[in-house]
Design a protein around this motif. Sequence first.
Motif, PDB file in Angstrom:
ATOM      1  N   ASP A   9      43.309  42.751  27.580  1.00  0.00           N
ATOM      2  CA  ASP A   9      42.526  42.701  29.006  1.00  0.00           C
ATOM      3  C   ASP A   9      41.541  43.853  28.749  1.00  0.00           C
ATOM      4  OD1 ASP A   9      43.404  40.289  30.567  1.00  0.00           O
ATOM      5  OD2 ASP A   9      45.026  41.204  30.080  1.00  0.00           O
ATOM      6  N   ARG A  24      51.024  37.640  26.721  1.00  0.00           N
ATOM      7  CA  ARG A  24      50.766  37.094  27.723  1.00  0.00           C
ATOM      8  C   ARG A  24      51.607  36.626  28.753  1.00  0.00           C
ATOM      9  NH1 ARG A  24      45.095  35.007  26.089  1.00  0.00           N
ATOM     10  NH2 ARG A  24      43.581  36.948  25.347  1.00  0.00           N
ATOM     11  N   PRO A  70      50.733  34.856  34.079  1.00  0.00           N
ATOM     12  CA  PRO A  70      49.315  34.636  32.674  1.00  0.00           C
ATOM     13  C   PRO A  70      50.227  37.158  32.795  1.00  0.00           C
ATOM     14  CG  PRO A  70      47.572  34.495  33.777  1.00  0.00           C
ATOM     15  CD  PRO A  70      49.647  33.541  35.088  1.00  0.00           C
ATOM     16  N   SER A  71      50.270  37.402  31.919  1.00  0.00           N
ATOM     17  CA  SER A  71      50.385  39.093  31.586  1.00  0.00           C
ATOM     18  C   SER A  71      49.400  39.477  31.555  1.00  0.00           C
ATOM     19  CB  SER A  71      51.848  39.965  31.202  1.00  0.00           C
ATOM     20  OG  SER A  71      52.664  39.096  31.583  1.00  0.00           O
ATOM     21  N   ARG A  72      48.572  40.351  32.291  1.00  0.00           N
ATOM     22  CA  ARG A  72      47.394  41.376  31.358  1.00  0.00           C
ATOM     23  C   ARG A  72      47.976  42.419  30.539  1.00  0.00           C
ATOM     24  NH1 ARG A  72      44.271  43.204  36.744  1.00  0.00           N
ATOM     25  NH2 ARG A  72      46.235  44.296  36.531  1.00  0.00           N
ATOM     26  N   TYR A  73      47.342  42.687  29.619  1.00  0.00           N
ATOM     27  CA  TYR A  73      47.986  43.899  29.052  1.00  0.00           C
ATOM     28  C   TYR A  73      46.995  44.536  28.147  1.00  0.00           C
ATOM     29  CZ  TYR A  73      46.995  41.238  24.326  1.00  0.00           C
ATOM     30  OH  TYR A  73      45.935  40.950  23.041  1.00  0.00           O
TER      31      TYR A  73
END
Length: 505
Positions: free
Chosen positions: A416, A238, A272-275
């Motif tokens: 996610d 993230r 934040p990074s969605r993954y």
Amino acid sequence: MYLKEDNPAYTSEDRPPVQMYNRLLSLASNALVEKEFKQEKLGFWEEPYHQASKWKPCADRKTPTNSEKPDKNNGYIMVSANGGLNQQRVAICNAVTLASLLNATLVLPRFLYSNVWKDPSQFGDIYQEDYFMNTLKEEVDIVKELPPHLKSIDIEAIGSLITDSDIEKEAKPTDYLRIVLPLLLRNGIVHFLGFGNRLGFDPLPSNLQRLRCKCNFHALKFVPKIQQVGSLLVKRIRKYGSRKSMLDKQLLGDFMTKNPSEEEDAAIVRGPSRYLALHLRFEVDMVAYSMCDFGGGEYEEKELQAYRETHFPLLIERLKNTKPISPAELRKLGRCPLTPEESALVLAALGFKRGTYIYLAGSHLYGGNARMHPFTSLYPNLVTKETLLTPTELAPFRNFSSQLAALDFIACATSDVFAMTDSGSQLSSLVSGFRTYHGGGHAPNLRPNKGRLAAILSENSTLGWTSFKDRVRKMIEEGQRVRVRGHGRSIYRQPRSPECMCKSQ
């Protein structure tokens, strides 16, 4: 990172990339380029059906109908579970349920050492023992070991050793009352050896079904060692984003809320990074056993046949006495594992952009980088626990496959979006069920129908991208419909049922 190092003959780096759908891959690549700069709605990053959020976790609730433990105890149940992490998890919950059914004290389950998994881990190496016992103490008596007067008993000699051959798969409670209870009453102890999927999901009294859910979704917490490294893994995917969810809390405890380092502080500014987490079932054993054709030509055909002859002699014998089903028919029936190429095409059809961060659970894929090339040509931002964690951070887990699998479980369950290529695998079933139970209706699972996908892909030489995209999206959306668990279906995978979850109006 995709190679199975202990089977180098099956993962040759020399072979050229294998592609079965060159035309569709080209169309997918063009579509991803066009999509890169478009602002579009979230789509499959979210659950498509609002009814999903109406179901709430409640397997741990106290109800007036809950029966208290009887005063008289019938003896002790020992369980030696086989398989890997996820098979063991199912065995643990079945053991808890049986202990309640038979009014017995459960000794903390043991895990059998397997030449396949090569992992000596025991219960306390993976799960918090005291938390497990305390969570279930009102329903089942659980002890860490047998009392001294029973430790020296030869269980096999007194007839209390029960193997898989004594109890059929998906057995009913009445089978245990008929076969096991008399032994327990006579000898005060029974030992289930190789205990796995030996208790059916129906018919089962509601209190036992609820207990099964409570065990799986509440009582089994990973030990701090796994939680700590699991949280590090998730934070790095993230980009140290601060998003927290109930899934984080359930799987990682307090480790996701600790103060960030300076490096993490700088990363948080970026957000934040969605993954997306992908469980790609394309290991050599699964590929060989399927008897399917994966476009690798004569070389691949000979290679997989050699593997079958070495590892699946019973399959070879059975094939000699039966009329084989053609690879084309197997594919049409939905019995063929999805290739990395097919998985990438599905993700592209669903609208996931080229830059999507994808966590790959497990990395020992048949064909190695040659097979993964079509996937990474569309989705280059692919990570695994081996690429996100340093050798030093991974070192304590290196020779413990179940503990490594626990890290994959965490990364998949807290993602996610979770995408699977085989909904029948234990990891996919347990992770998707965990996300349904604790996800609050905001943890989508993507589950392809392999038969329907095969029918769509069979038209790959003429199919336009728009038509392909629409048909794949419809297939996935239908798989996401909010359904109550059907009779006989796994409650670990489909927890939406009155014994496990509560539905608000």
